[in-house]
Structures are given as C-alpha cells and as structure tokens.
Design a protein around this motif. Structure first.
Motif, mmCIF file in Angstrom:
data_model
loop_
_atom_site.group_PDB
_atom_site.id
_atom_site.type_symbol
_atom_site.label_atom_id
_atom_site.label_comp_id
_atom_site.label_asym_id
_atom_site.label_seq_id
_atom_site.Cartn_x
_atom_site.Cartn_y
_atom_site.Cartn_z
ATOM 1 N N ILE A 61 -7.244 0.530 -5.835
ATOM 2 C CA ILE A 61 -7.581 -0.787 -6.392
ATOM 3 C C ILE A 61 -7.106 -1.892 -5.456
ATOM 4 C CG2 ILE A 61 -7.102 -2.380 -8.302
ATOM 5 C CD1 ILE A 61 -6.918 0.086 -10.122
ATOM 6 N N TRP A 62 -5.940 -1.699 -4.864
ATOM 7 C CA TRP A 62 -5.346 -2.667 -3.929
ATOM 8 C C TRP A 62 -6.288 -2.931 -2.766
ATOM 9 C CZ3 TRP A 62 -2.463 -6.531 -3.052
ATOM 10 C CH2 TRP A 62 -1.791 -6.750 -1.853
ATOM 11 N N ILE A 63 -6.848 -1.863 -2.164
ATOM 12 C CA ILE A 63 -7.745 -2.035 -1.020
ATOM 13 C C ILE A 63 -9.064 -2.665 -1.448
ATOM 14 C CG2 ILE A 63 -9.142 -0.757 0.657
ATOM 15 C CD1 ILE A 63 -6.778 1.063 1.073
ATOM 16 N N VAL A 64 -9.615 -2.201 -2.579
ATOM 17 C CA VAL A 64 -10.880 -2.771 -3.072
ATOM 18 C C VAL A 64 -10.688 -4.262 -3.361
ATOM 19 C CG1 VAL A 64 -12.562 -2.715 -4.946
ATOM 20 C CG2 VAL A 64 -11.722 -0.583 -3.991
ATOM 21 N N GLY A 65 -9.544 -4.603 -3.982
ATOM 22 C CA GLY A 65 -9.255 -6.000 -4.304
ATOM 23 C C GLY A 65 -9.191 -6.872 -3.053
ATOM 24 N N ILE A 66 -8.522 -6.374 -2.008
ATOM 25 C CA ILE A 66 -8.423 -7.116 -0.746
ATOM 26 C C ILE A 66 -9.813 -7.342 -0.160
ATOM 27 C CG2 ILE A 66 -7.618 -6.984 1.651
ATOM 28 C CD1 ILE A 66 -5.166 -7.247 0.182
ATOM 29 N N LEU A 67 -10.655 -6.295 -0.210
ATOM 30 C CA LEU A 67 -12.002 -6.411 0.360
ATOM 31 C C LEU A 67 -12.836 -7.424 -0.429
ATOM 32 C CD1 LEU A 67 -12.820 -2.690 1.227
ATOM 33 C CD2 LEU A 67 -12.239 -4.537 2.788
ATOM 34 N N ILE A 68 -12.705 -7.401 -1.765
ATOM 35 C CA ILE A 68 -13.435 -8.373 -2.590
ATOM 36 C C ILE A 68 -12.974 -9.790 -2.243
ATOM 37 C CG2 ILE A 68 -13.748 -9.239 -4.947
ATOM 38 C CD1 ILE A 68 -13.667 -6.368 -5.926
ATOM 39 N N TYR A 74 0.840 -1.193 0.000
ATOM 40 C CA TYR A 74 0.000 0.000 0.000
ATOM 41 C C TYR A 74 0.879 1.249 0.000
ATOM 42 C CZ TYR A 74 -3.461 3.461 1.207
ATOM 43 O OH TYR A 74 -4.254 4.570 1.183
ATOM 44 N N TYR A 75 1.895 1.236 0.843
ATOM 45 C CA TYR A 75 2.824 2.369 0.929
ATOM 46 C C TYR A 75 3.503 2.603 -0.420
ATOM 47 C CZ TYR A 75 6.653 5.260 2.655
ATOM 48 O OH TYR A 75 7.541 6.275 2.857
ATOM 49 N N TYR A 76 3.914 1.486 -1.070
ATOM 50 C CA TYR A 76 4.580 1.579 -2.372
ATOM 51 C C TYR A 76 3.637 2.177 -3.424
ATOM 52 C CZ TYR A 76 6.607 0.084 -6.803
ATOM 53 O OH TYR A 76 7.090 0.074 -8.070
ATOM 54 N N PHE A 77 2.400 1.662 -3.492
ATOM 55 C CA PHE A 77 1.430 2.166 -4.473
ATOM 56 C C PHE A 77 1.086 3.624 -4.212
ATOM 57 C CE2 PHE A 77 -0.212 -2.384 -4.959
ATOM 58 C CZ PHE A 77 0.543 -2.584 -6.098
ATOM 59 N N ASN A 110 2.872 5.903 -3.040
ATOM 60 C CA ASN A 110 3.931 6.824 -3.471
ATOM 61 C C ASN A 110 4.158 6.815 -4.974
ATOM 62 O OD1 ASN A 110 4.676 7.997 -1.012
ATOM 63 N ND2 ASN A 110 5.652 6.091 -0.414
ATOM 64 N N THR A 111 3.706 5.749 -5.657
ATOM 65 C CA THR A 111 3.940 5.692 -7.100
ATOM 66 C C THR A 111 2.685 6.036 -7.891
ATOM 67 O OG1 THR A 111 3.572 3.319 -6.954
ATOM 68 C CG2 THR A 111 5.861 4.054 -7.037
ATOM 69 N N ASP A 112 1.596 5.300 -7.637
ATOM 70 C CA ASP A 112 0.373 5.534 -8.404
ATOM 71 C C ASP A 112 -0.826 5.409 -7.456
ATOM 72 O OD1 ASP A 112 -1.762 5.589 -10.086
ATOM 73 O OD2 ASP A 112 -0.809 4.373 -11.638
ATOM 74 N N LYS A 113 -1.508 6.520 -7.191
ATOM 75 C CA LYS A 113 -2.593 6.521 -6.193
ATOM 76 C C LYS A 113 -3.752 5.624 -6.610
ATOM 77 C CE LYS A 113 -1.926 10.230 -3.116
ATOM 78 N NZ LYS A 113 -0.763 10.930 -3.673
ATOM 79 N N THR A 114 -3.983 5.506 -7.939
ATOM 80 C CA THR A 114 -5.084 4.659 -8.411
ATOM 81 C C THR A 114 -4.890 3.225 -7.939
ATOM 82 O OG1 THR A 114 -4.837 5.976 -10.396
ATOM 83 C CG2 THR A 114 -6.489 4.247 -10.470
ATOM 84 N N TYR A 115 -3.634 2.752 -8.038
ATOM 85 C CA TYR A 115 -3.358 1.367 -7.631
ATOM 86 C C TYR A 115 -3.589 1.168 -6.147
ATOM 87 C CZ TYR A 115 -1.567 -0.277 -12.069
ATOM 88 O OH TYR A 115 -1.472 -0.667 -13.356
ATOM 89 N N SER A 116 -3.317 2.198 -5.337
ATOM 90 C CA SER A 116 -3.510 2.031 -3.902
ATOM 91 C C SER A 116 -4.992 1.839 -3.580
ATOM 92 C CB SER A 116 -2.940 3.235 -3.143
ATOM 93 O OG SER A 116 -3.659 4.393 -3.442
#
Lengths: 231, 75
Positions: A51-58, A38-41, A43-49
């Motif tokens: 998507i990362w959380i939504v993906g985990i929740l799904i 999450y920290y990496y995303f 700092n690089t691309d906010k959209t991915y951060s």
C-alpha cells in the motif's frame, strides 16, 4: 498566437532572474524516509509495504498531472473547462471495469450473495449522500482542495493548506465520534443499492459504462460551447 | 504602454483567476497584466481561460514554484 510585447517582456525578465537554487539535495531526506518506512512495513505487515508503494505512486501521478477533484467539478462552472471533469469520468470508467472484474470473481458464482462479502465501498444511498456531498463540495471549494489535493499542496509547501488539514482532522474525528447518531438518523433507513443484484454483472457494468460514456461526450460538447466567465 | 501588476502570492486556487478577471475588466485593450503566483494550478486555469477568451498569454518560472504570468488584453 504570440504577442510581440509579451515576448519582449519575457526576454527582459529572463535576464533579471537569478539562477535557481537546486533543491535536489533535499530529496535525500524523503528518499531516506521512504526506504526506512518501507523496511519497517516489510518486517511488520507486508500488506502495508505494498500500500505504501502504491500510495507514493498515486501521489506522484496526482502532483505531476495536477489532478484535482475540486477543479474537476468547479472549472466546468467557473471557466467552462471540462478537461479535468473528463479525466474523472475516465477514472470512473477504468474503476467500473476493474471493480466489475474483482467483484465478479469474489461473488459472481455464489447465488444469493450478501453485500458484506463484496470487495469495495458499498454503502447505503439516500438523503445522507446528497447532504454530505453538498457539504463536502462547499467545503472543498472554499478550502481550495479535497483530501488528496490538500495533501499534495502541503507537500508543495502551501502553508494555508496546513490549516485545511487541521480542519480535516477535527472534522473527521468529530464525524467518527458521532457516526452512531447519524447512522440512526439517516443512514440506517437508507437502502443499499447494488446494481448487479438486480440485473446481473454484465448488464450492470454495461449500463454504467454507457452512462459514463454519454457524460463524457456531453462534457466535451459543453467544453466547446461554454465560456461562462466572460469579460 | 501601461503595465499592471497583480500580486497573487499565497492565494488559494481560484482566487488568482478571479483577481485577474476583475483587473482585466478595468484595463484598456493592449495593456499588459503581470501576475505573480506560487500556485501551479493558476498556470493551467488562468492560461486556459485567457486563451479561450482570446487574450495573449505567456508565463515564466521565476524560481522554484514561483511564476509570472503575462496577459495582454486583446479585446
């Protein structure tokens, strides 16, 4: 209705079982990986951060609810149970309303909009859809999991599903590599059908919801009536 | 009363159910089938199927991700 003999057997077995080992300490590593990524995303691309959380929740929702697309299409035929099939229909109803709103906001006020401007996965429908769906259906029942189901089961520790994932990776790579060939053969000649273009947004959404509603009722009726795998 | 054991460990999704069906076919009424599985979907589909068929069924969790299902053939 309970059977006294099963109750007796359960009591007897419960005394023989050793206390479970807590697996909670292992949770530390995935949680660490979660925050690191999450920290990496972030700092690089906010959209991915996001998507990362939504993906985990799904993922959590699908694992806990045992939501399984394979079972939703297989169980009606195998055991006459349509509860997961109806869950998929409810999902489609929610998606219909949601995508209807998103797509109307995107192109609803533009006359003669092009299909490329519409958010969502709108692709040509034709023979390619039927053949592809049939192949995927056969494959997922043999493998015991669709894409999401396979990933969930790997997380649960099923080694066999790792083999399925390997096949998945090989298949997708081959498919992506040969996509141009198939596109020329089938997909190019198929028509892209977008209902609101023919009848407007509100009627299209209403018709789709009506069809899904009828399917839901039919599935409920089928569930009560059928029990195909009898002794 | 006879008890039958059925090992369905490491089997993919519908296989435990199909194995149970075949085994129950060969059993007498009143006999108990003990199934062991590591597949949580079996808990759902075997239990629902057996209930629909009218058999007695229950299960316990042996360890993390390991279950034992008990089916008493009722008819």
């Amino acid at each position: 209705m309970k059977s006294s003999r099963i109750e007796e057997l359960k009591r007897q077995r419960q005394t023989e079982i050793q206390p479970k080992k807590s697996q909670l300490p292992y949770l530390f590593f995935p949680v660490l990986a979660f925050f690191a990524l999450y920290y990496y995303f972030f700092n690089t691309d906010k959209t991915y951060s996001i998507i990362w959380i939504v993906g985990i929740l799904i993922g959590i929702t699908m694992q806990r609810s045992r939501f399984c697309f394979v079972a939703s299409f297989r169980d009606p035929i195998m055991i006459g149970n349509t509860s997961l099939f109806r869950a998929v229909i409810i999902g489609l109803i929610i998606a219909t309303v949601g995508f209807g709103i998103f797509q109307y906001k995107a192109v609803g006020n533009i006359p003669n909009y092009s299909i490329d401007d519409i958010p969502g996965q709108i692709f040509p429908v034709g023979l390619n859809t039927i053949i592809g769906a049939l192949l995927f259906g056969i494959g997922m029942v043999i493998a015991g999991g669709c894409a999401s189901g396979t990933l969930i089961r790997i997380g649960e520790g099923h080694i066999m599903q790792v083999v399925v994932l390997l096949g998945f990776v090989i298949g997708t790579t081959l498919g992506a590599g040969h996509f141009g060939f198939w596109e020329k053969l089938f997909i190019f000649s198929s028509k892209t059908i977008y209902m609101p273009q023919y009848m407007g947004f509100l009627p299209a959404v209403t018709v789709q919801l009506a069809v899904l509603g009828i399917l839901y009722l039919l599935a409920g009726w089928y569930d009560k009536k059928n029990n195909i795998m009898k002794l | 009363m006879a008890k039958h054991e059925l090992d369905c460990m490491f089997e993919a999704c519908p296989i435990p159910l199909l194995k149970a069906l075949k085994k129950l076919n060969t059993m007498e009424i009143g006999e108990i089938l003990i199934m062991r599985t590591d597949h949580n979907c079996s808990i759902v589909n075997v239990v629902e199927w057996a209930k629909k068929q009218g058999h007695y069924i229950d299960y316990i969790e042996l360890g993390e991700g390991q279950w034992e299902i008990y089916i008493e053939k009722a008819k």
